[in-house]
Motif scaffolding. Sequence first.
Motif, mmCIF file in Angstrom:
data_model
loop_
_atom_site.group_PDB
_atom_site.id
_atom_site.type_symbol
_atom_site.label_atom_id
_atom_site.label_comp_id
_atom_site.label_asym_id
_atom_site.label_seq_id
_atom_site.Cartn_x
_atom_site.Cartn_y
_atom_site.Cartn_z
ATOM 1 N N PRO A 192 2.419 3.907 2.966
ATOM 2 C CA PRO A 192 2.658 2.482 2.717
ATOM 3 C C PRO A 192 2.193 1.632 3.901
ATOM 4 C CG PRO A 192 4.640 3.769 2.313
ATOM 5 C CD PRO A 192 3.636 4.690 2.932
ATOM 6 N N ARG A 193 1.737 0.446 3.604
ATOM 7 C CA ARG A 193 1.320 -0.474 4.662
ATOM 8 C C ARG A 193 2.547 -1.184 5.238
ATOM 9 N NH1 ARG A 193 -4.178 -3.424 2.515
ATOM 10 N NH2 ARG A 193 -5.468 -1.551 2.591
ATOM 11 N N GLU A 198 4.216 -4.422 6.153
ATOM 12 C CA GLU A 198 4.020 -5.801 5.714
ATOM 13 C C GLU A 198 4.837 -6.755 6.573
ATOM 14 O OE1 GLU A 198 3.250 -6.033 1.133
ATOM 15 O OE2 GLU A 198 5.163 -5.040 1.481
ATOM 16 N N HIS A 208 3.062 -2.021 -2.902
ATOM 17 C CA HIS A 208 2.920 -0.622 -3.309
ATOM 18 C C HIS A 208 1.455 -0.296 -3.571
ATOM 19 C CE1 HIS A 208 2.949 -2.810 -7.114
ATOM 20 N NE2 HIS A 208 2.258 -1.796 -7.608
ATOM 21 N N TRP A 209 1.152 0.990 -3.522
ATOM 22 C CA TRP A 209 -0.177 1.483 -3.880
ATOM 23 C C TRP A 209 -0.231 1.720 -5.377
ATOM 24 C CZ3 TRP A 209 -4.086 1.204 -0.661
ATOM 25 C CH2 TRP A 209 -3.872 1.269 0.709
ATOM 26 N N TRP A 241 -7.532 3.792 -4.825
ATOM 27 C CA TRP A 241 -6.231 3.299 -4.373
ATOM 28 C C TRP A 241 -6.344 1.826 -4.013
ATOM 29 C CZ3 TRP A 241 -2.181 5.725 -5.731
ATOM 30 C CH2 TRP A 241 -2.203 7.102 -5.877
ATOM 31 N N GLN A 242 -5.462 1.019 -4.580
ATOM 32 C CA GLN A 242 -5.444 -0.432 -4.353
ATOM 33 C C GLN A 242 -4.043 -0.815 -3.895
ATOM 34 O OE1 GLN A 242 -7.902 -2.925 -4.891
ATOM 35 N NE2 GLN A 242 -6.380 -4.220 -3.930
ATOM 36 N N TRP A 243 -3.950 -1.571 -2.781
ATOM 37 C CA TRP A 243 -2.656 -2.021 -2.281
ATOM 38 C C TRP A 243 -2.309 -3.363 -2.912
ATOM 39 C CZ3 TRP A 243 1.509 -0.297 0.015
ATOM 40 C CH2 TRP A 243 2.416 -1.205 0.534
#
Length: 116
Positions: free
Chosen positions: A52-53, A55, A71-72, A78-80
Amino acid sequence: MKNPRRSTRWFTLRTLLPAIGLSLAALLEGCVPVFPGPPGMGMVVRAGPPPPRIELVAPRPYAGAIWVPGHWSWVGRWQWYGGHWARPPHPRSRWVPGYWEHRGRGWLYHRGYWHP
Protein backbone atom coordinates in the motif's frame (compact mmCIF):
# COMPACT_ATOMS: atom_id res chain seq x y z
CA MET A 1 16.20 -7.24 -63.49
CA LYS A 2 14.60 -7.40 -60.03
CA ASN A 3 10.87 -7.47 -59.58
CA PRO A 4 9.99 -4.12 -57.83
CA ARG A 5 6.88 -5.63 -56.20
CA ARG A 6 8.87 -8.37 -54.51
CA SER A 7 11.50 -6.02 -53.07
CA THR A 8 8.78 -3.71 -51.70
CA ARG A 9 6.99 -6.65 -50.06
CA TRP A 10 10.26 -7.89 -48.53
CA PHE A 11 11.07 -4.40 -47.22
CA THR A 12 7.61 -4.12 -45.64
CA LEU A 13 7.80 -7.52 -43.95
CA ARG A 14 11.37 -6.93 -42.81
CA THR A 15 10.36 -3.67 -41.08
CA LEU A 16 7.01 -4.82 -39.73
CA LEU A 17 8.01 -8.15 -38.19
CA PRO A 18 10.28 -6.68 -35.46
CA ALA A 19 7.63 -4.06 -34.66
CA ILE A 20 4.94 -6.73 -34.38
CA GLY A 21 7.21 -8.87 -32.20
CA LEU A 22 7.99 -5.96 -29.86
CA SER A 23 4.31 -5.05 -29.63
CA LEU A 24 3.34 -8.60 -28.71
CA ALA A 25 6.14 -8.82 -26.14
CA ALA A 26 4.99 -5.55 -24.55
CA LEU A 27 1.40 -6.75 -24.41
CA LEU A 28 2.26 -10.14 -22.94
CA GLU A 29 4.81 -8.82 -20.42
CA GLY A 30 2.14 -7.44 -18.10
CA CYS A 31 -0.24 -10.37 -18.46
CA VAL A 32 -1.42 -11.80 -15.18
CA PRO A 33 -4.27 -14.29 -15.36
CA VAL A 34 -7.45 -12.96 -13.76
CA PHE A 35 -10.55 -14.94 -12.98
CA PRO A 36 -13.79 -14.09 -11.17
CA GLY A 37 -13.88 -14.62 -7.43
CA PRO A 38 -16.78 -15.84 -5.30
CA PRO A 39 -19.98 -13.77 -5.60
CA GLY A 40 -19.68 -10.45 -3.76
CA MET A 41 -15.93 -10.79 -3.36
CA GLY A 42 -14.37 -9.25 -6.44
CA MET A 43 -11.65 -10.72 -8.61
CA VAL A 44 -8.78 -13.13 -8.19
CA VAL A 45 -5.37 -12.24 -9.63
CA ARG A 46 -2.37 -14.57 -9.83
CA ALA A 47 0.22 -11.94 -8.76
CA GLY A 48 -0.14 -10.12 -5.46
CA PRO A 49 -0.61 -6.35 -5.27
CA PRO A 50 2.25 -3.94 -4.54
CA PRO A 51 2.56 -2.67 -0.95
CA PRO A 52 0.00 0.00 0.00
CA ARG A 53 1.09 3.57 -0.65
CA ILE A 54 1.54 5.99 2.21
CA GLU A 55 -1.11 8.66 1.81
CA LEU A 56 -1.16 12.17 3.18
CA VAL A 57 -4.58 12.66 4.69
CA ALA A 58 -5.96 16.17 4.24
CA PRO A 59 -7.85 17.75 7.14
CA ARG A 60 -11.46 16.63 7.53
CA PRO A 61 -13.48 18.78 5.09
CA TYR A 62 -16.73 18.70 7.11
CA ALA A 63 -18.12 17.26 10.34
CA GLY A 64 -18.95 13.57 10.06
CA ALA A 65 -16.68 12.90 7.06
CA ILE A 66 -14.95 9.49 7.16
CA TRP A 67 -11.59 8.74 5.55
CA VAL A 68 -11.78 5.92 2.96
CA PRO A 69 -8.18 4.74 2.40
CA GLY A 70 -6.73 4.12 -1.05
CA HIS A 71 -6.27 0.65 -2.50
CA TRP A 72 -4.70 -1.25 -5.38
CA SER A 73 -6.97 -2.58 -8.10
CA TRP A 74 -6.20 -4.79 -11.09
CA VAL A 75 -7.24 -3.16 -14.39
CA GLY A 76 -4.96 -5.09 -16.73
CA ARG A 77 -2.13 -3.75 -14.55
CA TRP A 78 -1.94 -2.60 -10.93
CA GLN A 79 -3.62 0.80 -10.51
CA TRP A 80 -3.63 2.79 -7.25
CA TYR A 81 -6.89 4.50 -6.30
CA GLY A 82 -6.15 7.20 -3.75
CA GLY A 83 -8.07 7.61 -0.53
CA HIS A 84 -10.74 10.26 -0.05
CA TRP A 85 -13.15 11.71 2.48
CA ALA A 86 -16.71 10.42 2.19
CA ARG A 87 -20.08 11.07 3.76
CA PRO A 88 -21.35 7.90 5.46
CA PRO A 89 -24.84 6.68 4.56
CA HIS A 90 -25.88 6.83 8.25
CA PRO A 91 -24.47 8.88 11.15
CA ARG A 92 -23.10 5.82 12.98
CA SER A 93 -21.72 4.03 9.90
CA ARG A 94 -18.04 3.21 9.68
CA TRP A 95 -15.94 2.27 6.64
CA VAL A 96 -14.52 -1.26 6.55
CA PRO A 97 -11.62 -1.10 4.04
CA GLY A 98 -11.22 -3.62 1.24
CA TYR A 99 -8.21 -5.91 1.29
CA TRP A 100 -6.36 -8.50 -0.79
CA GLU A 101 -6.25 -12.04 0.61
CA HIS A 102 -3.78 -14.68 -0.62
CA ARG A 103 -5.91 -17.71 -1.37
CA GLY A 104 -4.69 -20.85 -3.16
CA ARG A 105 -2.72 -19.84 -6.24
CA GLY A 106 -4.03 -16.29 -6.41
CA TRP A 107 -5.06 -13.12 -4.60
CA LEU A 108 -8.73 -12.44 -3.88
CA TYR A 109 -9.99 -8.88 -3.41
CA HIS A 110 -12.60 -8.25 -0.70
CA ARG A 111 -14.34 -4.95 -1.46
CA GLY A 112 -14.67 -2.27 1.20
CA TYR A 113 -18.13 -1.43 2.53
CA TRP A 114 -20.07 0.73 4.97
CA HIS A 115 -20.92 -1.07 8.22
CA PRO A 116 -24.11 0.11 9.92
